[in-house]
Design a protein around this motif. Structure first.
Motif, PDB file in Angstrom:
ATOM      1  N   THR A   1      -6.453  -7.901  12.131  1.00 24.08           N
ATOM      2  CA  THR A   1      -5.715  -6.820  12.203  1.00 24.08           C
ATOM      3  C   THR A   1      -5.108  -6.746  13.368  1.00 24.08           C
ATOM      4  N   HIS A   2      -3.612  -5.340  13.583  1.00 24.58           N
ATOM      5  CA  HIS A   2      -2.783  -5.365  14.747  1.00 24.58           C
ATOM      6  C   HIS A   2      -4.234  -5.019  15.691  1.00 24.58           C
ATOM      7  N   TYR A   3      -5.691  -4.330  15.506  1.00 25.19           N
ATOM      8  CA  TYR A   3      -6.121  -4.036  16.619  1.00 25.19           C
ATOM      9  C   TYR A   3      -6.667  -5.122  17.015  1.00 25.19           C
ATOM     10  N   THR A   4      -7.034  -5.716  16.463  1.00 25.48           N
ATOM     11  CA  THR A   4      -7.655  -7.435  17.241  1.00 25.48           C
ATOM     12  C   THR A   4      -7.141  -8.360  18.079  1.00 25.48           C
ATOM     13  N   GLN A   5      -5.919  -8.076  17.890  1.00 25.67           N
ATOM     14  CA  GLN A   5      -4.888  -8.463  18.477  1.00 25.67           C
ATOM     15  C   GLN A   5      -4.203  -7.829  19.932  1.00 25.67           C
ATOM     16  N   VAL A   6      -4.618  -6.858  19.322  1.00 24.73           N
ATOM     17  CA  VAL A   6      -4.277  -5.977  20.961  1.00 24.73           C
ATOM     18  C   VAL A   6      -5.208  -5.567  21.781  1.00 24.73           C
ATOM     19  N   MET A   7      -6.573  -5.939  21.324  1.00 21.61           N
ATOM     20  CA  MET A   7      -7.762  -5.242  22.007  1.00 21.61           C
ATOM     21  C   MET A   7      -8.063  -6.697  22.411  1.00 21.61           C
ATOM     22  N   GLY A   8      -8.453  -7.980  21.468  1.00 20.03           N
ATOM     23  CA  GLY A   8      -8.669  -8.995  21.684  1.00 20.03           C
ATOM     24  C   GLY A   8     -10.342  -9.148  21.616  1.00 20.03           C
ATOM     25  N   HIS A   9     -11.545  -9.783  22.109  1.00 21.90           N
ATOM     26  CA  HIS A   9     -12.173 -10.220  21.305  1.00 21.90           C
ATOM     27  C   HIS A   9     -13.286  -9.992  22.275  1.00 21.90           C
ATOM     28  N   MET A  10     -14.661 -10.201  21.955  1.00 19.41           N
ATOM     29  CA  MET A  10     -15.496 -10.147  22.750  1.00 19.41           C
ATOM     30  C   MET A  10     -16.440 -11.365  23.218  1.00 19.41           C
ATOM     31  N   ASP A  11     -15.204 -12.777  23.061  1.00 16.47           N
ATOM     32  CA  ASP A  11     -15.809 -14.243  22.899  1.00 16.47           C
ATOM     33  C   ASP A  11     -15.165 -14.851  24.108  1.00 16.47           C
ATOM     34  N   VAL A  12     -15.462 -14.010  25.248  1.00 19.89           N
ATOM     35  CA  VAL A  12     -14.368 -15.026  26.395  1.00 19.89           C
ATOM     36  C   VAL A  12     -15.039 -16.337  26.565  1.00 19.89           C
ATOM     37  N   LEU A  13     -17.081 -15.813  27.054  1.00 20.97           N
ATOM     38  CA  LEU A  13     -17.417 -17.140  27.575  1.00 20.97           C
ATOM     39  C   LEU A  13     -18.178 -17.254  26.388  1.00 20.97           C
ATOM     40  N   GLY A  14     -18.574 -18.485  26.736  1.00 30.04           N
ATOM     41  CA  GLY A  14     -19.428 -19.388  25.511  1.00 30.04           C
ATOM     42  C   GLY A  14     -20.471 -18.765  25.402  1.00 30.04           C
ATOM     43  N   ILE A  15     -21.568 -18.307  26.035  1.00 28.85           N
ATOM     44  CA  ILE A  15     -22.662 -17.448  25.989  1.00 28.85           C
ATOM     45  C   ILE A  15     -22.812 -15.867  25.420  1.00 28.85           C
ATOM     46  N   ILE A  16     -21.460 -15.482  25.474  1.00 29.02           N
ATOM     47  CA  ILE A  16     -20.568 -13.988  24.961  1.00 29.02           C
ATOM     48  C   ILE A  16     -20.712 -14.626  23.529  1.00 29.02           C
TER      49      ILE A  16
ATOM     50  N   PRO B   1       0.759  -1.131   0.159  1.00 25.71           N
ATOM     51  CA  PRO B   1      -0.416  -0.310   0.317  1.00 25.71           C
ATOM     52  C   PRO B   1       0.907   1.183  -0.165  1.00 25.71           C
ATOM     53  N   ALA B   2       0.172   2.669  -0.899  1.00 26.42           N
ATOM     54  CA  ALA B   2       1.001   3.324  -0.628  1.00 26.42           C
ATOM     55  C   ALA B   2       0.988   3.988   1.107  1.00 26.42           C
ATOM     56  N   VAL B   3       0.358   4.185   2.018  1.00 29.57           N
ATOM     57  CA  VAL B   3       0.642   3.681   3.255  1.00 29.57           C
ATOM     58  C   VAL B   3       0.524   2.947   4.418  1.00 29.57           C
ATOM     59  N   PHE B   4       1.943   2.540   3.831  1.00 34.44           N
ATOM     60  CA  PHE B   4       2.198   1.587   4.993  1.00 34.44           C
ATOM     61  C   PHE B   4       2.829   1.912   6.051  1.00 34.44           C
ATOM     62  N   ILE B   5       2.601   1.115   7.149  1.00 32.03           N
ATOM     63  CA  ILE B   5       2.686   1.199   8.252  1.00 32.03           C
ATOM     64  C   ILE B   5       3.364   0.220   8.544  1.00 32.03           C
ATOM     65  N   PRO B   6       4.613   0.175   9.526  1.00 32.30           N
ATOM     66  CA  PRO B   6       5.541  -0.909  10.487  1.00 32.30           C
ATOM     67  C   PRO B   6       4.533  -1.741  11.129  1.00 32.30           C
ATOM     68  N   ASP B   7       4.654  -2.908  11.511  1.00 34.08           N
ATOM     69  CA  ASP B   7       3.444  -3.552  12.419  1.00 34.08           C
ATOM     70  C   ASP B   7       4.502  -3.460  13.776  1.00 34.08           C
ATOM     71  N   GLU B   8       5.466  -3.546  13.590  1.00 36.69           N
ATOM     72  CA  GLU B   8       5.246  -2.673  15.406  1.00 36.69           C
ATOM     73  C   GLU B   8       4.952  -1.061  16.149  1.00 36.69           C
ATOM     74  N   ILE B   9       4.836  -0.394  14.829  1.00 35.18           N
ATOM     75  CA  ILE B   9       4.237   1.040  15.336  1.00 35.18           C
ATOM     76  C   ILE B   9       3.027   1.145  15.282  1.00 35.18           C
ATOM     77  N   LEU B  10       1.927  -0.113  14.164  1.00 37.57           N
ATOM     78  CA  LEU B  10       0.316  -0.260  14.321  1.00 37.57           C
ATOM     79  C   LEU B  10       0.360  -0.862  16.164  1.00 37.57           C
ATOM     80  N   ARG B  11       1.561  -1.981  16.301  1.00 38.71           N
ATOM     81  CA  ARG B  11       0.896  -2.490  17.468  1.00 38.71           C
ATOM     82  C   ARG B  11       0.780  -1.857  18.914  1.00 38.71           C
ATOM     83  N   ASN B  12       2.395  -0.766  19.157  1.00 36.42           N
ATOM     84  CA  ASN B  12       2.467  -0.147  19.679  1.00 36.42           C
ATOM     85  C   ASN B  12       1.122   1.420  19.751  1.00 36.42           C
TER      86      ASN B  12
END
Length: 674
Positions: free
Chosen positions: A493-508, A89-100
C-alpha cells in the motif's frame, strides 16, 4: 463521485475529532495552541482510520493490473491496459494524492508526538512565572526523555555504520527514526489490546446485569469518596502554605507580585477561606524556588479537586438512575418514574416518553448489551487468532487475511472496505478506550463535560499519535499486505511505502515484530482471570474483585453514601418546592391586592406598610425560586461555581448557549489560564 466520497470521509473525521474534543476539553478556556494541537492529533488519527481501507482497495486494484500485464507479457495476448477482468473501485484515489496525504499525516503526527507535545505538556504544568522560566523548566523536564531516545538512536546509527552491506544515507536515517517510533507504538498497542480485547466484551455483558452494575457503582462511589477527601486535604495544605507565604510577603516585598499570581489562581470561595485564616506568629520569607514549587502544586491541586467534584456529581446521577431502574422493574403501569425529576427538551419528551423509556431500560437494553457482548467477543477472538497466525502465508491462517483475499479475488471492493473499516474501528476503540481510561498517579484522566485539563488532553494526543502508525502497520500485517512480515514479494500500500516498516535491525525484523504480538494471548488470559486486579488487591490497592472482604466493605460504604446523598437531595428539593409555593401564593396575593380586591379591617392600607422585605432578602428569595426550576445539571454547576468560583476550569455544561456566557480570552502568557 470518487473524490466526493473521499472529501466526505475527511469531513466526517474532522467532525468526530471536534465532537470528542468539545466533550472532554473546554475550547473556550484552554489555550488556542493546546486546542489546535490536540485537535490535529485526533483528527489525523481518524483520517487514517477512514482512508486506509481505500488504500487497501486501491492496492488490490493495482495488484490486479500488474498480474494482468504480467500475464499479457508472457502470453503475448493483446489486452487492454487495464486487463479484461480488473474493475476499478467506486472510490478510487489517485496514487499521488494518497502519497502526499500519508506524508503530511505521518510526519506532522510524529513532530507533534515526539517534539511539540512533550514540551507543551511540561510547559502547561510548570510553576514558573515567566515564559522564559516555563520554557527552561520544560526543557529540564524533558532532558531525560529526549536523552534516552538520542542514546538509543546513536547506538543504532553506530551499529548500522559499522555493519557491512547496509547502505548508510539519509533515507536509512529516516527509516531508523520511523522504525523506532513504530516499534515503540507496537509495544504499547499489544499491551492495550491484551487488556481491552477481554474487557470490552466483559463490560458489555456485565452492564446487562443490573444488580452487578449497581454493586460496582457503589464500589466506585466509595473509592471516589476517598479521592475526593484526599483532594480536599491537598487543597487545605496548599491554603495553609499560602497563608504563611502571604503573611511573610507584604506589598513592598520583591516577591509580592508572584504571590498575588498564585492567589489569583484560587477560586473565590477558596480565596475567602484563605483570607479568613489567622496568620502564623512567625512567618518565614519564602525563596523564589519555593514559590515556583508552590505555584506548581496549586495548579495541580485545583485541577484534581474540581475534577473529582464533577465526577462525584456524575456518579451520583448514574447510581440514582440505576436505582430507579431497579425500582421500576416492578412497576405495574410500565411507565418509567424518576426519583428526582429533571426537565427534558420537548423533542426528547415526544420521542422518548416514559413508556418507551421503561421498555428500553427495563426490558430491551439488557438483551441489546448481551448481543453486543457476543459480537465484540467474536471480534476479539478473531483478532487474537490473527495476531498469533498472521506470519503464516501458506496456508493462510489469519481470519482477516482470508476474508480480504477472497473479496479481492472477486473484486468485491465494498466488502473489503466494510471489513477493513470494521476491523480498524474495533481495534481503535479497544486501544483508545483504554487510553481514555488511563489514570497514572491521578494526573492523566479524560473527564467528560469539559472537565479535562490541558495536561491530560496533551497526553491523550501524544498517545493517539504514537499508536496510530503502529496499529495500521499491524492491521496490514493481519491482512497480508506487508511484504516484510509475510516474507513474500507483494505490491504494498502507499501507506507502507511512505511510513516504512519495523524491520531496520535483524532482531526487530525476525523476532520482535513476529513473536511479540503473540504475547496478546497471554495478556488476554491474565485479564480474563483478573490476575492484575487480584495482585493489586493483595498489595493493598482497592480493586473490585467480588469475593474479597475489602470489596464488600466498600460496597456497603458506597450504599450508605448514596442513602445520605439521596436524603440531602430530597431535603433540598422539598425546601425549594416550599419556597416556590410560597412565592406563588405571595405573588397571587399581591396581584389581588393590586387589582383592588382589598377587604377586611385594613383594606385601605397598603400591605407594604406592614411588610417591606429587604432588597437582600428579596434577591435571595428570587434566586432560590428560580433555582428550583432548573435541572439538576444546572444545580450541580451552580454548586461548583459557588465552591470554585469563575476563575477555575469550567463547570458542567450540556448546551452551547449555557457555555457562551463563560467564553473568556486566554491571558498573555501561554497556558497561564490553567
Amino acid at each position: 463521485m470518487a473524490l466526493t466520497l473521499f472529501v466526505i470521509e475527511i469531513i466526517s473525521a474532522f467532525v468526530l475529532a471536534a465532537t470528542l474534543l468539545y466533550r472532554y476539553g473546554d475550547c473556550y478556556r484552554n489555550h488556542i495552541i493546546v486546542t489546535v494541537s490536540v485537535l490535529t492529533a485526533w483528527y489525523f488519527s481518524f483520517v487514517i482510520m477512514f482512508v486506509l481501507p481505500l488504500d487497501v482497495t486501491s492496492t488490490v486494484y493495482r495488484q490486479c493490473q500488474n498480474a494482468t500485464l504480467s500475464a499479457t507479457a508472457n502470453d503475448s495476448t493483446p489486452l487492454t491496459p487495464l486487463g479484461p477482468k480488473c474493475q476499478q473501485p467506486a472510490v478510487f484515489i489517485p496514487d499521488e494524492i494518497l502519497r502526499n496525504l500519508w506524508r503530511v499525516l505521518y510526519w506532522t503526527s510524529q513532530c507533534l508526538t515526539w517534539l511539540i507535545m512533550p514540551m507543551m505538556q511540561s510547559y502547561s504544568k510548570a510553576g514558573d512565572f515567566t515564559v522564559k522560566g516555563k520554557l527552561k523548566s520544560a526543557l529540564v523536564d524533558n532532558a531525560i526523555y529526549y536523552g534516552s531516545y538520542l542514546l538509543i538512536c546513536g547506538i543504532l546509527l553506530i551499529y548500522l555504520a559499522l555493519k557491512p552491506g547496509i547502505p548508510f544515507d539519509s533515507s536509512q536515517i529516516k527509516a531508523i527514526a520511523s522504525s523506532a517510533s513504530n516499534t515503540w507504538g507496537l509495544f504499547l498497542l499489544i499491551l492495550l489490546l491484551g487488556y481491552a480485547l477481554v474487557e470490552v466484551p466483559r463490560n458489555n455483558w456485565n452492564n446487562s446485569k443490573k444488580n452487578y452494575t449497581l454493586t460496582y457503582s457503589y464500589f466506585k462511589i466509595a473509592k471516589l469518596s476517598t479521592d475526593k477527601c484526599e483532594a480536599e486535604e491537598t487543597v487545605d495544605d496548599i491554603l495553609e502554605s499560602l497563608n504563611a507565604v502571604t503573611a511573610a510577603v507584604g506589598p513592598g516585598h520583591s516577591l509580592h507580585r508572584h504571590v498575588e499570581t498564585i492567589v489569583q489562581k484560587l477560586p473565590v470561595q477558596l480565596r475567602d477561606r484563605l483570607n479568613s485564616r489567622a496568620p502564623p506568629e512567625r512567618p518565614t520569607s519564602p525563596s523564589m524556588k519555593s514559590l515556583v514549587n508552590l505555584h506548581k502544586k496549586t495548579i495541580k491541586a485545583l485541577h484534581v479537586l474540581q475534577r473529582t467534584e464533577t465526577q462525584w456529581g456524575l456518579m451520583l446521577e448514574r447510581i440514582f438512575h440505576l436505582e430507579d431502574i431497579a425500582s421500576n422493574l416492578r412497576s405495574p403501569d410500565r411507565r418509567f418514574q424518576h426519583t428526582f425529576h429533571t426537565p427534558r427538551p420537548r423533542l426528547q419528551r415526544i420521542l422518548y416518553p416514559p413508556i418507551v423509556e421503561w421498555y428500553w431500560e427495563c426490558f430491551m437494553k439488557q438483551y441489546f448489551l448481551k448481543a453486543l457482548a457476543v459480537v465484540t467477543g467474536i471480534l476479539s477472538i478473531m483478532v487474537v487468532w490473527s495476531e498469533m497466525t498472521f506470519f503464516s502465508k501458506k496456508p493462510v491462517l489469519s481470519f482477516f487475511a482470508m476474508i480480504v483475499i477472497a473479496a479481492g479475488e472477486s473484486y468485491n471492493y465494498a466488502a473489503i472496505v466494510t471489513i477493513s473499516t470494521l476491523i480498524i474501528v474495533y481495534m481503535f476503540y479497544c486501544a483508545y478506550s483504554t487510553v481514555l481510561k488511563i489514570r497514572l498517579l491521578n494526573l492523566y484522566y479524560l473527564a467528560p463535560h469539559h472537565q479535562t485539563n490541558e495536561y491530560s488532553l496533551i497526553f491523550s494526543g501524544m498517545m493517539v499519535s504514537r499508536l496510530t502508525p503502529a496499529m495500521c502497520l499491524n492491521f496490514l500485517s493481519l491482512i497480508h499486505m506487508d511484504s516484510h512480515v509475510i516474507k513474500e514479494h507483494v505490491m504494498e500500500t502507499h501507506y507502507t511505502q511512505v511510513m516504512g516498516h519495523m524491520d531496520v535491525l535483524g532482531i526487530i525484523a525476525e523476532g520482535f515484530n513476529i513473536y511479540f504480538p503473540m504475547l496478546v494471548v497471554f495478556l488476554c488470559v491474565a485479564t480474563y482471570l483478573s490476575l492484575g486486579s487480584r495482585l493489586l488487591s493483595l498489595c493493598g490497592f482497592q480493586q473490585f474483585v467480588g469475593d474479597d472482604e475489602l470489596t464488600t466493605d466498600l460496597v456497603d460504604e458506597g450504599r450508605e453514601i448514596i442513602k445520605r446523598e439521596k436524603r440531602k437531595r430530597q431535603r433540598a428539593e422539598e425546601s425549594m418546592m416550599r419556597r416556590r409555593d410560597y412565592s406563588e401564593r405571595y405573588s397571587n396575593y399581591r396581584a389581588q391586592r393590586d387589582d383592588g380586591a382589598r377587604t377586611g379591617l385594613l383594606n385601605d392600607v397598603d400591605s407594604d406598610y406592614y411588610v417591606t422585605p429587604s432588597p437582600e432578602r428579596s434577591h435571595a428569595n428570587a434566586a432560590g425560586y428560580q433555582r428550583a426550576e432548573l435541572p439538576y445539571n444546572q444545580t450541580l454547576e451552580d454548586d461548583l461555581d459557588q465552591r470554585f468560583g469563575e476563575s477555575t476550569l469550567p463547570s458542567i455544561r450540556t448546551d452551547f448557549e449555557g457555555r457562551r456566557d463563560k467564553m473568556t480570552m486566554p491571558p498573555k502568557g501561554l497556558f497561564d489560564d490553567v
